[in-house]
Design a protein around this motif. Structure first.
Motif, PDB file in Angstrom:
ATOM      1  N   THR A 247      50.215  24.729  39.548  1.00 23.69           N
ATOM      2  CA  THR A 247      51.401  24.102  40.007  1.00 23.69           C
ATOM      3  C   THR A 247      51.516  23.620  41.557  1.00 23.69           C
ATOM      4  O   THR A 247      52.514  23.215  41.947  1.00 23.69           O
ATOM      5  N   MET A 248      50.501  23.522  42.169  1.00 24.99           N
ATOM      6  CA  MET A 248      50.201  23.205  43.455  1.00 24.99           C
ATOM      7  C   MET A 248      49.620  21.570  43.559  1.00 24.99           C
ATOM      8  O   MET A 248      48.548  21.633  42.972  1.00 24.99           O
ATOM      9  N   THR A 249      50.068  21.109  44.596  1.00 25.64           N
ATOM     10  CA  THR A 249      49.443  19.815  45.131  1.00 25.64           C
ATOM     11  C   THR A 249      48.085  20.073  45.724  1.00 25.64           C
ATOM     12  O   THR A 249      47.955  21.485  45.940  1.00 25.64           O
ATOM     13  N   ASP A 255      45.367  25.526  50.712  1.00 26.08           N
ATOM     14  CA  ASP A 255      46.051  26.546  51.820  1.00 26.08           C
ATOM     15  C   ASP A 255      46.113  27.847  50.929  1.00 26.08           C
ATOM     16  O   ASP A 255      45.788  29.085  51.573  1.00 26.08           O
ATOM     17  N   PHE A 256      46.550  27.902  49.601  1.00 23.57           N
ATOM     18  CA  PHE A 256      46.939  29.020  48.917  1.00 23.57           C
ATOM     19  C   PHE A 256      45.492  29.521  48.675  1.00 23.57           C
ATOM     20  O   PHE A 256      45.537  30.862  48.756  1.00 23.57           O
ATOM     21  N   ILE A 257      44.240  29.005  48.265  1.00 27.64           N
ATOM     22  CA  ILE A 257      43.066  29.660  48.180  1.00 27.64           C
ATOM     23  C   ILE A 257      42.504  30.214  49.313  1.00 27.64           C
ATOM     24  O   ILE A 257      42.098  31.563  49.268  1.00 27.64           O
ATOM     25  N   ASP A 258      42.842  29.726  50.613  1.00 20.72           N
ATOM     26  CA  ASP A 258      42.369  30.211  51.712  1.00 20.72           C
ATOM     27  C   ASP A 258      43.226  31.543  51.737  1.00 20.72           C
ATOM     28  O   ASP A 258      42.521  32.623  52.380  1.00 20.72           O
ATOM     29  N   LYS A 259      44.306  31.433  51.780  1.00 22.47           N
ATOM     30  CA  LYS A 259      45.255  32.735  51.878  1.00 22.47           C
ATOM     31  C   LYS A 259      44.771  33.840  51.090  1.00 22.47           C
ATOM     32  O   LYS A 259      44.666  35.098  51.391  1.00 22.47           O
ATOM     33  N   ALA A 266      41.252  39.379  43.460  1.00 20.35           N
ATOM     34  CA  ALA A 266      40.269  39.326  42.577  1.00 20.35           C
ATOM     35  C   ALA A 266      40.032  38.185  41.491  1.00 20.35           C
ATOM     36  O   ALA A 266      39.172  37.925  41.044  1.00 20.35           O
ATOM     37  N   ASN A 267      41.200  37.443  41.593  1.00 24.22           N
ATOM     38  CA  ASN A 267      41.276  36.514  40.693  1.00 24.22           C
ATOM     39  C   ASN A 267      40.888  35.128  41.448  1.00 24.22           C
ATOM     40  O   ASN A 267      41.263  33.877  40.881  1.00 24.22           O
ATOM     41  N   ILE A 268      40.422  34.995  42.502  1.00 18.07           N
ATOM     42  CA  ILE A 268      40.291  33.724  43.125  1.00 18.07           C
ATOM     43  C   ILE A 268      39.183  32.789  42.533  1.00 18.07           C
ATOM     44  O   ILE A 268      39.600  31.204  42.731  1.00 18.07           O
ATOM     45  N   ASN A 269      38.483  33.165  41.902  1.00 15.05           N
ATOM     46  CA  ASN A 269      37.740  32.225  40.706  1.00 15.05           C
ATOM     47  C   ASN A 269      38.647  31.359  39.766  1.00 15.05           C
ATOM     48  O   ASN A 269      38.196  30.215  39.520  1.00 15.05           O
TER      49      ASN A 269
END
Length: 360
Positions: A247-249, A255-259, A266-269
């Motif tokens: 749902t993100m541009t 920014d969200f992944i970095d945060k 654990a769900n970063i992948n």
């Protein structure tokens, strides 16, 4: 002469792709309505929300099946050119096969740029509306869209928390652990059987609270049945929706992944797979175009049906590999960048092989 041929092929490329979308999307909508109409009636979903849902569904569906639509459309109109001996006439006039492919590459570039822009800005909004509607009206509970088990978060550079299970609706967690470090040395540890967020006071209530403060010579222990404490995290930080990355541009996703990396999510992948697919999907337009032209530019004894059969097999194989490797990246230790780009790499080799034979 060449410009006329280029315009002719490019126009057929874009027109056939557009018609393919316009033909299949209504079919997808009809199938979706037939499956969900009873649920919508039971839930008394407002008609306006249903209309918005199907606008989002159209964008989401078109983006999801974009490789199949593109591949079949190129197969279709190129086979017609071959059956009408138009390709033979073009190549017999002295135009090289490489030059013949130019309008195809121009068409693939236009479609890729359009898909790229949609993936960056339009598809995220459509994905949010599509998934929100499903979880609100069709799946029974918005809590089903949340990550609720084995939640590990790094809430600051030297603070981490863990909750074995979290109920989003009641804002209650179980088997809570908080640890504070100085460098690599543990300085403070808090445990609680249950933790619940108090919205009015904006604090967390901890039940069967136990705190251990680690000293140089001895430790200080505190045990209380119920204790209220502020922490540097909100309930929303604990359980982001499973489809939040979709749902993100592009900027929001970076920014969200970095945060989330800093938090130790654990769900970063899962989020990285979404990021890489925003770029790998447009690239697949070129690969699939080359394969489609190579397969269908030859006039076959079986006619267009043989080319379509081959094309459908290749297209669904590509989508199958794309989904399988995407899931493996989310659920295993395979790097997302490898899993997402591997189908393009494999089919890129196939495209090169088919193109070389087609030139002959």
């Amino acid at each position: 002469m060449l410009k006329i041929i280029d315009k002719y092929i490019l126009r057929r490329y874009l027109a056939t792709f557009s018609v393919m979308l316009l033909l299949f999307i209504p079919i997808g909508i009809v199938i979706d309505v037939s499956e969900k109409v009873n649920r919508m009636i039971e839930k008394k979903v407002p008609f306006g929300e249903i209309l918005l849902y199907y606008v989002d569904f159209t964008i989401y569906f078109a983006n999801l099946l974009f490789p199949i639509f593109l591949f079949l459309s190129v197969i279709w109109f190129t086979s017609k050119l071959a059956n009408n001996t138009e390709i033979i006439a073009i190549l017999s006039s002295g135009i090289s096969y490489k030059r013949f492919l130019r309008p195809y590459f121009i068409g693939a570039t236009i479609v890729s740029l359009f898909t790229l822009i949609m993936g960056f800005f339009l598809v995220p909004k459509a994905s949010k509306g599509f998934n929100d509607f499903r979880y609100q009206y069709l799946k029974g509970s918005s809590a089903q869209s949340r990550e609720t088990n084995d939640i590990f978060r790094q809430i600051s550079p030297n603070e981490v928390i863990y909750i074995s299970n979290y109920n989003y609706l009641s804002e209650t967690g179980f088997n809570f652990i908080y640890e504070k470090f100085e460098g690599n040395v543990l300085k403070e540890r808090i445990q609680a059987n249950r933790i619940k967020y108090d919205k009015k006071k904006k604090v967390y209530k901890l039940y069967n609270y136990k705190k251990r403060t680690i000293g140089e010579l001895d430790d200080k222990l505190i045990s209380i049945n119920e204790y209220s404490k502020k922490f540097n995290f909100e309930p929303e930080d604990l359980t982001p929706v499973v489809y939040i990355a979709e749902t993100m541009t592009l900027g929001e996703l970076f920014d969200f992944i970095d945060k989330e990396k800093k938090k130790g999510n654990a769900n970063i992948n899962t989020y990285l797979v979404v990021l890489h697919k925003k770029f790998s999907l447009p690239v697949s337009a070129f690969i699939l175009t080359i394969i489609a032209v190579s397969v269908s530019s030859m006039k076959r004894r079986g006619g267009m049906g043989v080319n379509l059969a081959i094309g459908i097999c290749i297209a669904f194989t590509f989508v199958f590999f794309d989904k399988v490797f995407g899931t493996l990246a989310e659920k295993s230790s395979i790097p997302p960048v490898v899993a997402v780009w591997l189908p393009n790499f494999v089919f890129g080799i196939l495209a090169f092989y088919l193109l070389r034979n087609a030139k002959r």
